[in-house]
Scaffold this motif. Structure first.
Motif, PDB file in Angstrom:
ATOM      1  N   GLU A  32       0.836  -1.170  -0.031  1.00  0.00           N
ATOM      2  CA  GLU A  32      -0.061   0.271   0.104  1.00  0.00           C
ATOM      3  C   GLU A  32       1.192   1.213  -0.161  1.00  0.00           C
ATOM      4  OE1 GLU A  32      -3.225   1.736   2.696  1.00  0.00           O
ATOM      5  OE2 GLU A  32      -2.983   0.493   2.888  1.00  0.00           O
ATOM      6  N   GLY A  33       0.388   2.036  -0.596  1.00  0.00           N
ATOM      7  CA  GLY A  33       1.569   3.623  -1.132  1.00  0.00           C
ATOM      8  C   GLY A  33       3.254   2.728  -1.434  1.00  0.00           C
ATOM      9  N   GLU A  34       3.475   2.081  -2.301  1.00  0.00           N
ATOM     10  CA  GLU A  34       5.072   1.747  -2.620  1.00  0.00           C
ATOM     11  C   GLU A  34       4.888   2.661  -3.810  1.00  0.00           C
ATOM     12  OE1 GLU A  34       7.195  -1.886  -4.422  1.00  0.00           O
ATOM     13  OE2 GLU A  34       5.153  -1.575  -3.850  1.00  0.00           O
ATOM     14  N   GLU A  35       3.776   2.697  -4.759  1.00  0.00           N
ATOM     15  CA  GLU A  35       4.360   4.172  -5.853  1.00  0.00           C
ATOM     16  C   GLU A  35       4.634   5.405  -5.416  1.00  0.00           C
ATOM     17  OE1 GLU A  35       0.149   4.697  -4.524  1.00  0.00           O
ATOM     18  OE2 GLU A  35       1.292   3.223  -4.577  1.00  0.00           O
ATOM     19  N   LEU A  36       4.384   5.472  -3.741  1.00  0.00           N
ATOM     20  CA  LEU A  36       4.384   7.582  -3.621  1.00  0.00           C
ATOM     21  C   LEU A  36       6.388   7.516  -2.691  1.00  0.00           C
ATOM     22  CD1 LEU A  36       1.200   7.982  -1.436  1.00  0.00           C
ATOM     23  CD2 LEU A  36       2.323   9.000  -3.927  1.00  0.00           C
ATOM     24  N   SER A  37       6.998   7.295  -4.159  1.00  0.00           N
ATOM     25  CA  SER A  37       8.254   7.319  -3.383  1.00  0.00           C
ATOM     26  C   SER A  37       8.549   8.582  -2.096  1.00  0.00           C
ATOM     27  CB  SER A  37       9.303   7.814  -4.518  1.00  0.00           C
ATOM     28  OG  SER A  37       9.460   6.020  -5.156  1.00  0.00           O
ATOM     29  N   GLY A  38       8.236  10.242  -2.689  1.00  0.00           N
ATOM     30  CA  GLY A  38       8.149  10.877  -1.733  1.00  0.00           C
ATOM     31  C   GLY A  38       7.321  11.196  -1.009  1.00  0.00           C
ATOM     32  N   GLY A  39       6.281   9.781  -0.243  1.00  0.00           N
ATOM     33  CA  GLY A  39       5.338   9.990   0.632  1.00  0.00           C
ATOM     34  C   GLY A  39       4.312  10.341   0.048  1.00  0.00           C
ATOM     35  N   THR A  40       3.202  11.867   0.495  1.00  0.00           N
ATOM     36  CA  THR A  40       2.563  12.675  -0.815  1.00  0.00           C
ATOM     37  C   THR A  40       2.900  14.031  -0.974  1.00  0.00           C
ATOM     38  OG1 THR A  40       1.990  14.196   2.294  1.00  0.00           O
ATOM     39  CG2 THR A  40       1.000  11.663   2.155  1.00  0.00           C
ATOM     40  N   THR A  41       4.150  13.852  -0.862  1.00  0.00           N
ATOM     41  CA  THR A  41       4.813  14.594  -1.334  1.00  0.00           C
ATOM     42  C   THR A  41       6.065  14.532  -3.043  1.00  0.00           C
ATOM     43  OG1 THR A  41       7.449  14.774  -1.168  1.00  0.00           O
ATOM     44  CG2 THR A  41       5.776  15.319   0.732  1.00  0.00           C
ATOM     45  N   SER A  42       5.148  13.651  -3.285  1.00  0.00           N
ATOM     46  CA  SER A  42       5.898  12.804  -4.886  1.00  0.00           C
ATOM     47  C   SER A  42       4.845  13.459  -5.654  1.00  0.00           C
ATOM     48  CB  SER A  42       4.969  10.933  -4.718  1.00  0.00           C
ATOM     49  OG  SER A  42       5.456  10.509  -3.060  1.00  0.00           O
ATOM     50  N   SER A  43       5.597  13.683  -6.828  1.00  0.00           N
ATOM     51  CA  SER A  43       4.822  14.239  -8.184  1.00  0.00           C
ATOM     52  C   SER A  43       4.712  13.333  -9.331  1.00  0.00           C
ATOM     53  CB  SER A  43       5.655  15.385  -8.290  1.00  0.00           C
ATOM     54  OG  SER A  43       6.777  14.885  -9.455  1.00  0.00           O
ATOM     55  N   SER A  44       3.844  13.259 -10.124  1.00  0.00           N
ATOM     56  CA  SER A  44       3.249  12.356 -10.791  1.00  0.00           C
ATOM     57  C   SER A  44       2.894  13.207 -12.154  1.00  0.00           C
ATOM     58  CB  SER A  44       1.316  11.968 -10.446  1.00  0.00           C
ATOM     59  OG  SER A  44       0.548  13.140 -11.087  1.00  0.00           O
ATOM     60  N   ASN A  45       4.444  13.556 -12.355  1.00  0.00           N
ATOM     61  CA  ASN A  45       4.604  13.966 -13.637  1.00  0.00           C
ATOM     62  C   ASN A  45       6.200  13.457 -14.763  1.00  0.00           C
ATOM     63  OD1 ASN A  45       6.704  16.375 -16.072  1.00  0.00           O
ATOM     64  ND2 ASN A  45       4.469  16.873 -15.736  1.00  0.00           N
ATOM     65  N   PHE A  46       5.823  12.736 -15.253  1.00  0.00           N
ATOM     66  CA  PHE A  46       6.868  11.754 -15.606  1.00  0.00           C
ATOM     67  C   PHE A  46       7.582  12.715 -17.441  1.00  0.00           C
ATOM     68  CE2 PHE A  46       4.155   8.974 -13.678  1.00  0.00           C
ATOM     69  CZ  PHE A  46       4.659   9.147 -12.440  1.00  0.00           C
ATOM     70  N   ALA A 364       6.226  20.503   4.935  1.00  0.00           N
ATOM     71  CA  ALA A 364       5.526  19.200   4.044  1.00  0.00           C
ATOM     72  C   ALA A 364       5.902  18.212   4.223  1.00  0.00           C
ATOM     73  CB  ALA A 364       5.507  20.363   2.557  1.00  0.00           C
ATOM     74  N   LEU A 365       7.513  18.695   4.421  1.00  0.00           N
ATOM     75  CA  LEU A 365       8.830  16.872   4.298  1.00  0.00           C
ATOM     76  C   LEU A 365       8.493  16.475   5.437  1.00  0.00           C
ATOM     77  CD1 LEU A 365      11.568  18.898   1.963  1.00  0.00           C
ATOM     78  CD2 LEU A 365       9.073  17.300   1.255  1.00  0.00           C
ATOM     79  N   ALA A 366       7.985  16.928   6.564  1.00  0.00           N
ATOM     80  CA  ALA A 366       7.535  16.033   7.651  1.00  0.00           C
ATOM     81  C   ALA A 366       7.066  15.058   8.065  1.00  0.00           C
ATOM     82  CB  ALA A 366       7.563  17.673   9.060  1.00  0.00           C
ATOM     83  N   ASN A 367       7.269  14.041   8.732  1.00  0.00           N
ATOM     84  CA  ASN A 367       6.575  12.546   9.033  1.00  0.00           C
ATOM     85  C   ASN A 367       5.924  12.351   8.217  1.00  0.00           C
ATOM     86  OD1 ASN A 367       6.871  13.504  11.835  1.00  0.00           O
ATOM     87  ND2 ASN A 367       5.143  15.055  11.671  1.00  0.00           N
ATOM     88  N   GLN A 368       6.866  11.912   6.771  1.00  0.00           N
ATOM     89  CA  GLN A 368       6.265  11.196   5.996  1.00  0.00           C
ATOM     90  C   GLN A 368       7.278   9.766   5.726  1.00  0.00           C
ATOM     91  OE1 GLN A 368       4.545  11.805   3.557  1.00  0.00           O
ATOM     92  NE2 GLN A 368       4.308  14.232   3.759  1.00  0.00           N
ATOM     93  N   THR A 369       6.597   8.637   5.095  1.00  0.00           N
ATOM     94  CA  THR A 369       6.688   7.328   4.802  1.00  0.00           C
ATOM     95  C   THR A 369       7.727   7.726   3.397  1.00  0.00           C
ATOM     96  OG1 THR A 369       5.348   6.035   5.928  1.00  0.00           O
ATOM     97  CG2 THR A 369       6.511   5.024   4.527  1.00  0.00           C
ATOM     98  N   ILE A 370       8.592   7.351   3.359  1.00  0.00           N
ATOM     99  CA  ILE A 370       8.781   8.202   1.815  1.00  0.00           C
ATOM    100  C   ILE A 370       9.926   6.358   1.383  1.00  0.00           C
ATOM    101  CG2 ILE A 370       9.703   9.902   2.500  1.00  0.00           C
ATOM    102  CD1 ILE A 370      12.512   9.408   3.069  1.00  0.00           C
TER     103      ILE A 370
END
Length: 464
Positions: A32-46, A364-370
C-alpha cells in the motif's frame, strides 16, 4: 515467487480442482502506497521535466520562495563588474556558469562524451592525503581541492580534463559477457604547472536533485540504527556514519550529502557548490579559488559575499523542496518479481527501501513515509571503484549509498543512463557489475541469476 500450495488451500476450505501437493500461482501485490516514493509530497509528472517540480504540499509563501530559488538555480552568472549586480562575480575559475550547468533540469551529469567536450557535470576533487585542523582535505599545492577547467576571459584556465577508458570483462554464470569501461583521468594544457606527485584525483558526477529535504529530514537516530561499522552481525556489510565539519557551528556532525557524505546539510552543500563549481563566494565560503601563485584579489568580484545570505537561503529551500516522482508500473508482475529478487540477493541491506522522516523545518516534508532505497551510510565498494582519497572519516574505498529513487527517469530527463560516482557505468546492469567490497556477494549472486531474472531486477529498478 509467491506460491501457496493447493493442499494448504484445501485445509482452508477453498474449492480447488485438485487437492494435491501441486502449487498454484498467487499474483504478487504491491505494498500500500508503494508508488509514493516521496510520500504525499511525490509528483506524478514523468516528462523531461520530472525532477523539477515543487513538493505539492508547500504553502503559498513557500512556493514563492521555491520560484525565486529556481530562478537563481538556473540563472547564468557573469563576470564582474556587470550591470546585473545580482548575478555577477563568476569565477575567476569555475566549472559551470550556473547550477543547472551540472544539474541540467535538476538531473544528473555525466562524463565528457568526447575529448575536449566542456564539462557536463563531472568534476575532479584533488587532495594530498593530509587534512587541516577541521579534518578537511588539503588540496594540491597549486590547484587546490577542485580542478576548475574554465575561467573568465582575462585569465588562462587551469587546463583541460581528459578521460580515457580501457575495458574490463565481467562474465555471468551462463557465459554472457559484459564489457565494462575503466576510466583514467589526466590533464592537458596545465597553465600553472604540474600536479604534485602526492595528489590524488577523485572524480564526482553531479547527481539528481530530487528529495534532498526528505533525506535531510530522516532522524539521525535512524541513520545510526543502521550503522554497523564493525560488522557486529557478521553479514559482511559494515555501513558507517561520516562525521564532517559544519562550517556554521564549527563542530563535527553527521554527514548526509555528497558522494562520500562529506556535507552535513543542504545549505552547506549548496554553498560549497557555489564556491567550487561557479567561483561564487558566500558567508559560509568567503574565499575565492585561485591556483598558486595567482592572487584572487587581483580580479574583480561581485561583492562580499557574491551571493548574499537571503539568496543562498532561497536556493537551499529550492534544493530541499524538489519533489520525488512517483513510481510507475508498481503492480506489474515482472516488476514485483524483480523487487523480490533484489531483496533476495541482499541489495536491500544497503539500499533500504522504506524510511520515515521526522520533524523538519519544511512542514510538508515532516513525518513522511518515503522509499529512497538508501541507508545514507558509507560502505567499502572495493578497489575497482576506489579513488584513494579519504574524506573526513570516509576512506578511499568508501562511498555513500546513493538513493535509487528517480533512477528510471534519468534517461528521460537527461538523455543518458550513466551511473556511479564518476558516470563510468553506462546503464544499471554495468553499475551492478561494478559493485565490490561489501557489495561483492550481492553482485556474485546477481551473476548467478538467469538472464530473465536479471532483466526483472533491472525492470524493477527502472520503475524507481
Amino acid at each position: 515467487m509467491n506460491r501457496i500450495s493447493i493442499a494448504f488451500l484445501c485445509l482452508l476450505g477453498v474449492v480447488v480442482s485438485s487437492c494435491s501437493t501441486d502449487e498454484v500461482m498467487v499474483p504478487l501485490m504491491a505494498e500500500e502506497g508503494e508508488e509514493l516514493s516521496g510520500g504525499t509530497t511525490s509528483s506524478s509528472n514523468f516528462s523531461a521535466e520530472a525532477f523539477g517540480f515543487a513538493s505539492p504540499d508547500l504553502t503559498f509563501d513557500e512556493r514563492v520562495t521555491f520560484g525565486v530559488g529556481n530562478s537563481l538555480f538556473n540563472q547564468s552568472w557573469v563576470t564582474a563588474p556587470a550591470s546585473t549586480t545580482a548575478r555577477d562575480g563568476l569565477g575567476p575559475f569555475f566549472n559551470a556558469r550556473n547550477c543547472s550547468g551540472c544539474h541540467f533540469k535538476d538531473g544528473r551529469g555525466r562524463p565528457p562524451a568526447y575529448d575536449g567536450e566542456f564539462s557536463s557535470g563531472l568534476l575532479l576533487r584533488l587532495g594530498i592525503l593530509q587534512t587541516n585542523e577541521n579534518g578537511e582535505n588539503i588540496g594540491d599545492p597549486i590547484y587546490g581541492t577542485q580542478f576548475q577547467d574554465n575561467s573568465i576571459l582575462s585569465v588562462d584556465k587551469e587546463g583541460t580534463i581528459i578521460v580515457t577508458y580501457t575495458t574490463l570483462i565481467e562474465t555471468y554464470a551462463d557465459g554472457t559477457e559484459v564489457a565494462l569501461q575503466v576510466p583514467e583521468y589526466s590533464f592537458t594544457g596545465l597553465s600553472y604547472g604540474g600536479l604534485s606527485a602526492a595528489t590524488r584525483i577523485s572524480p564526482r558526477v553531479a547527481n539528481q536533485m530530487i528529495g534532498l529535504g526528505l533525506l535531510d529530514a530522516i532522524p539521525e537516530a535512524t541513520l545510526l540504527s543502521y550503522a554497523d561499522p564493525n560488522d557486529a552481525d557478521g553479514d559482511g556489510i559494515s555501513g558507517k556514519i561520516n562525521r564532517v565539519y559544519d562550517v556554521e557551528t564549527g563542530t563535527r556532525v553527521v554527514g548526509r550529502f555528497g558522494w562520500k557524505a562529506n556535507q552535513p546539510n543542504i545549505k552547506q552543500q549548496v554553498a560549497a557548490a557555489f564556491s567550487g563549481d561557479l567561483g561564487i563566494t558566500s558567508s559560509l565560503f568567503p574565499n575565492e579559488n585561485c591556483p598558486d601563485p595567482l592572487d584572487c584579489d587581483d580580479y574583480p568580484n561581485g561583492g562580499t559575499p557574491e551571493i548574499p545570505d537571503d539568496n543562498l537561503e532561497n536556493v537551499t529551500f529550492y534544493a530541499a523542496s524538489l519533489s520525488v516522482p512517483e513510481r510507475r508500473d508498481v503492480d506489474d508482475q515482472n516488476v514485483l518479481e524483480g523487487k523480490e529478487l533484489f531483496v533476495s540477493i541482499d541489495c536491500a541491506k544497503c539500499h533500504i527501501p522504506k524510511l520515515e522522516t521526522g520533524a523538519y523545518e519544511i512542514d510538508a516534508l515532516a513525518n513522511q513515509t518515503i522509499r529512497p532505497y538508501t541507508d545514507m551510510l558509507l560502505h567499502d565498494m572495493g578497489d575497482g571503484l576506489a579513488d584513494g582519497l579519504p574524506d573526513f572519516e570516509a576512506n578511499g574505498n568508501e562511498w555513500r549509498t546513493p538513493p535509487l529513487w528517480g533512477i528510471g527517469l534519468i534517461e528521460t530527463v537527461n538523455g543518458h543512463t550513466n551511473l556511479l560516482h564518476d558516470g563510468r557505468a553506462r546503464n544499471i546492469e554495468e553499475a551492478i557489475l561494478w559493485h565490490g567490497g561489501e557489495a561483492l556477494a550481492s553482485k556474485e549472486k546477481f551473476k548467478e541469476l538467469s538472464a530473465e531474472e536479471r532483466d526483472k531486477i533491472i525492470q524493477f529498478l527502472n520503475t524507481l
